[in-house]
Scaffold this motif. Structure first.
Motif, PDB file in Angstrom:
ATOM      1  N   THR A   1       2.229   5.207   2.753  1.00 15.81           N
ATOM      2  CA  THR A   1       0.727   4.996   3.415  1.00 15.81           C
ATOM      3  C   THR A   1      -0.477   4.274   3.115  1.00 15.81           C
ATOM      4  OG1 THR A   1      -1.131   6.533   2.939  1.00 15.81           O
ATOM      5  CG2 THR A   1      -0.432   5.470   0.701  1.00 15.81           C
ATOM      6  N   LYS A   2      -1.372   3.760   4.090  1.00 24.59           N
ATOM      7  CA  LYS A   2      -2.091   2.538   3.952  1.00 24.59           C
ATOM      8  C   LYS A   2      -3.009   3.152   3.529  1.00 24.59           C
ATOM      9  CE  LYS A   2      -0.848   1.601   8.742  1.00 24.59           C
ATOM     10  NZ  LYS A   2      -0.782   1.081  10.163  1.00 24.59           N
ATOM     11  N   CYS A   3      -3.731   2.234   2.832  1.00 23.22           N
ATOM     12  CA  CYS A   3      -5.130   1.794   2.685  1.00 23.22           C
ATOM     13  C   CYS A   3      -6.614   2.501   2.830  1.00 23.22           C
ATOM     14  CB  CYS A   3      -5.563   0.861   1.235  1.00 23.22           C
ATOM     15  SG  CYS A   3      -7.278   0.553   0.338  1.00 23.22           S
ATOM     16  N   GLY A   4      -7.420   3.043   2.358  1.00 22.06           N
ATOM     17  CA  GLY A   4      -8.366   4.178   2.539  1.00 22.06           C
ATOM     18  C   GLY A   4      -9.629   3.567   3.079  1.00 22.06           C
ATOM     19  N   ASP A   5     -10.144   4.082   3.323  1.00 19.03           N
ATOM     20  CA  ASP A   5     -11.851   3.376   3.102  1.00 19.03           C
ATOM     21  C   ASP A   5     -12.417   2.410   1.558  1.00 19.03           C
ATOM     22  OD1 ASP A   5     -12.097   3.377   5.803  1.00 19.03           O
ATOM     23  OD2 ASP A   5     -13.270   5.380   6.079  1.00 19.03           O
ATOM     24  N   ASN A   6     -11.833   3.621   0.698  1.00 20.21           N
ATOM     25  CA  ASN A   6     -12.502   3.161  -0.856  1.00 20.21           C
ATOM     26  C   ASN A   6     -11.770   2.615  -1.319  1.00 20.21           C
ATOM     27  OD1 ASN A   6     -10.147   5.005  -1.162  1.00 20.21           O
ATOM     28  ND2 ASN A   6     -11.398   7.088  -2.209  1.00 20.21           N
ATOM     29  N   ASN A   7     -10.957   1.489  -0.395  1.00 18.16           N
ATOM     30  CA  ASN A   7     -10.043   0.585  -0.876  1.00 18.16           C
ATOM     31  C   ASN A   7      -8.091   1.649  -1.356  1.00 18.16           C
ATOM     32  OD1 ASN A   7     -10.863  -1.440   0.161  1.00 18.16           O
ATOM     33  ND2 ASN A   7     -12.318  -1.438  -0.886  1.00 18.16           N
ATOM     34  N   GLN A   8      -8.512   3.092  -1.814  1.00 21.82           N
ATOM     35  CA  GLN A   8      -7.263   3.898  -2.675  1.00 21.82           C
ATOM     36  C   GLN A   8      -5.940   4.142  -1.976  1.00 21.82           C
ATOM     37  OE1 GLN A   8      -9.664   6.536  -4.630  1.00 21.82           O
ATOM     38  NE2 GLN A   8     -10.381   4.610  -6.014  1.00 21.82           N
ATOM     39  N   PHE A   9      -4.984   4.638  -2.502  1.00 19.63           N
ATOM     40  CA  PHE A   9      -3.945   5.148  -1.756  1.00 19.63           C
ATOM     41  C   PHE A   9      -3.539   6.649  -1.785  1.00 19.63           C
ATOM     42  CE2 PHE A   9      -3.157  -0.008  -2.138  1.00 19.63           C
ATOM     43  CZ  PHE A   9      -2.835   0.030  -0.417  1.00 19.63           C
TER      44      PHE A   9
ATOM     45  N   LYS B   1       4.541  14.524 -13.262  1.00 20.37           N
ATOM     46  CA  LYS B   1       4.528  16.016 -13.968  1.00 20.37           C
ATOM     47  C   LYS B   1       4.115  17.049 -12.865  1.00 20.37           C
ATOM     48  CE  LYS B   1       4.574  13.848 -18.052  1.00 20.37           C
ATOM     49  NZ  LYS B   1       4.154  14.214 -20.010  1.00 20.37           N
ATOM     50  N   ASP B   2       5.013  18.185 -12.963  1.00 19.53           N
ATOM     51  CA  ASP B   2       5.013  19.902 -12.522  1.00 19.53           C
ATOM     52  C   ASP B   2       2.861  20.007 -12.623  1.00 19.53           C
ATOM     53  OD1 ASP B   2       6.252  20.530  -9.939  1.00 19.53           O
ATOM     54  OD2 ASP B   2       7.440  20.918 -11.745  1.00 19.53           O
ATOM     55  N   GLY B   3       2.057  19.932 -11.416  1.00 20.10           N
ATOM     56  CA  GLY B   3       1.224  20.524 -10.988  1.00 20.10           C
ATOM     57  C   GLY B   3       0.370  19.735 -11.554  1.00 20.10           C
ATOM     58  N   GLU B   4       0.556  18.359 -11.870  1.00 29.37           N
ATOM     59  CA  GLU B   4      -0.462  17.530 -12.342  1.00 29.37           C
ATOM     60  C   GLU B   4      -1.007  16.459 -12.164  1.00 29.37           C
ATOM     61  OE1 GLU B   4      -0.115  16.699 -17.257  1.00 29.37           O
ATOM     62  OE2 GLU B   4       0.938  15.042 -15.945  1.00 29.37           O
ATOM     63  N   THR B   5      -2.896  16.123 -11.090  1.00 33.17           N
ATOM     64  CA  THR B   5      -3.398  14.991 -10.446  1.00 33.17           C
ATOM     65  C   THR B   5      -2.825  13.730 -11.381  1.00 33.17           C
ATOM     66  OG1 THR B   5      -3.598  16.367  -9.244  1.00 33.17           O
ATOM     67  CG2 THR B   5      -4.556  14.632  -9.368  1.00 33.17           C
ATOM     68  N   ASN B   6      -2.010  12.478 -10.704  1.00 32.85           N
ATOM     69  CA  ASN B   6      -2.381  10.958 -11.622  1.00 32.85           C
ATOM     70  C   ASN B   6      -3.107  10.595 -10.380  1.00 32.85           C
ATOM     71  OD1 ASN B   6      -0.429  12.648 -13.183  1.00 32.85           O
ATOM     72  ND2 ASN B   6       1.172  11.659 -11.598  1.00 32.85           N
ATOM     73  N   THR B   7      -4.488   9.377 -11.833  1.00 37.47           N
ATOM     74  CA  THR B   7      -4.975   8.089 -10.928  1.00 37.47           C
ATOM     75  C   THR B   7      -4.294   6.927 -11.605  1.00 37.47           C
ATOM     76  OG1 THR B   7      -6.759   9.653 -10.992  1.00 37.47           O
ATOM     77  CG2 THR B   7      -6.560   7.128 -11.193  1.00 37.47           C
ATOM     78  N   VAL B   8      -3.751   6.147 -10.785  1.00 35.21           N
ATOM     79  CA  VAL B   8      -2.812   4.862 -11.337  1.00 35.21           C
ATOM     80  C   VAL B   8      -3.592   3.836 -11.402  1.00 35.21           C
ATOM     81  CG1 VAL B   8      -0.972   4.368 -11.128  1.00 35.21           C
ATOM     82  CG2 VAL B   8      -0.627   6.569 -11.443  1.00 35.21           C
ATOM     83  N   LEU B   9      -3.935   3.099 -11.917  1.00 32.70           N
ATOM     84  CA  LEU B   9      -4.224   1.393 -11.292  1.00 32.70           C
ATOM     85  C   LEU B   9      -2.649   0.677 -11.741  1.00 32.70           C
ATOM     86  CD1 LEU B   9      -5.940  -0.300 -10.955  1.00 32.70           C
ATOM     87  CD2 LEU B   9      -6.803  -0.953 -13.121  1.00 32.70           C
ATOM     88  N   VAL B  10      -2.148  -0.301 -10.211  1.00 34.92           N
ATOM     89  CA  VAL B  10      -1.696  -0.526 -10.557  1.00 34.92           C
ATOM     90  C   VAL B  10      -2.399  -2.588 -10.246  1.00 34.92           C
ATOM     91  CG1 VAL B  10       0.259  -1.631  -8.918  1.00 34.92           C
ATOM     92  CG2 VAL B  10      -0.380   0.506  -8.860  1.00 34.92           C
ATOM     93  N   LYS B  11      -2.131  -3.727 -10.676  1.00 31.42           N
ATOM     94  CA  LYS B  11      -2.005  -4.961 -11.008  1.00 31.42           C
ATOM     95  C   LYS B  11      -1.616  -5.594 -11.316  1.00 31.42           C
ATOM     96  CE  LYS B  11      -4.911  -3.752 -15.294  1.00 31.42           C
ATOM     97  NZ  LYS B  11      -6.657  -4.361 -15.838  1.00 31.42           N
ATOM     98  N   ARG B  12      -1.860  -6.728 -11.101  1.00 29.69           N
ATOM     99  CA  ARG B  12      -1.157  -7.689 -11.724  1.00 29.69           C
ATOM    100  C   ARG B  12      -1.710  -8.549 -13.773  1.00 29.69           C
ATOM    101  NH1 ARG B  12      -1.516 -13.398  -8.860  1.00 29.69           N
ATOM    102  NH2 ARG B  12      -3.200 -14.397 -10.890  1.00 29.69           N
TER     103      ARG B  12
END
Length: 65
Positions: A11-19, A54-65
Motif C-alpha cells: 500500500t502507499k501512505c495516505g493523506d494522514n501519513n498512515q498505511f 488475531k481473528d476479528g481484531e483491528t490493530n494499530t501499529v506504530l513502526v519506528k526506528r
C-alpha cells in the motif's frame, strides 16, 4: 512451496501519513516501510516490526526506528 511474494501486501501512505491494510488473515507478519527521499543512499532507509494479527481484531501499529 509458497514464496515471499505470494504473501506480500503493498500500500502507499495516505493523506494522514498512515498505511491501512484491510481483511488481513490471522497470523504473524512483518510490517516493513522503506523511506526514499532522493537519489542519494544516505537519504534512504527502512524500518521493520513483527506483528501478530488475531481473528476479528483491528490493530494499530506504530513502526519506528
Amino acid at each position: 512451496m509458497a514464496e515471499y511474494h505470494d504473501y506480500l501486501l503493498k500500500t502507499k501512505c495516505g493523506d494522514n501519513n498512515q498505511f491501512v491494510f484491510s481483511a488481513v488473515p490471522a497470523g504473524e507478519y512483518y510490517a516493513i516501510a522503506f523511506i526514499i527521499f532522493g537519489e542519494s543512499p544516505k537519504l534512504q532507509g527502512g524500518v521493520m516490526q513483527k506483528i501478530m494479527v488475531k481473528d476479528g481484531e483491528t490493530n494499530t501499529v506504530l513502526v519506528k526506528r
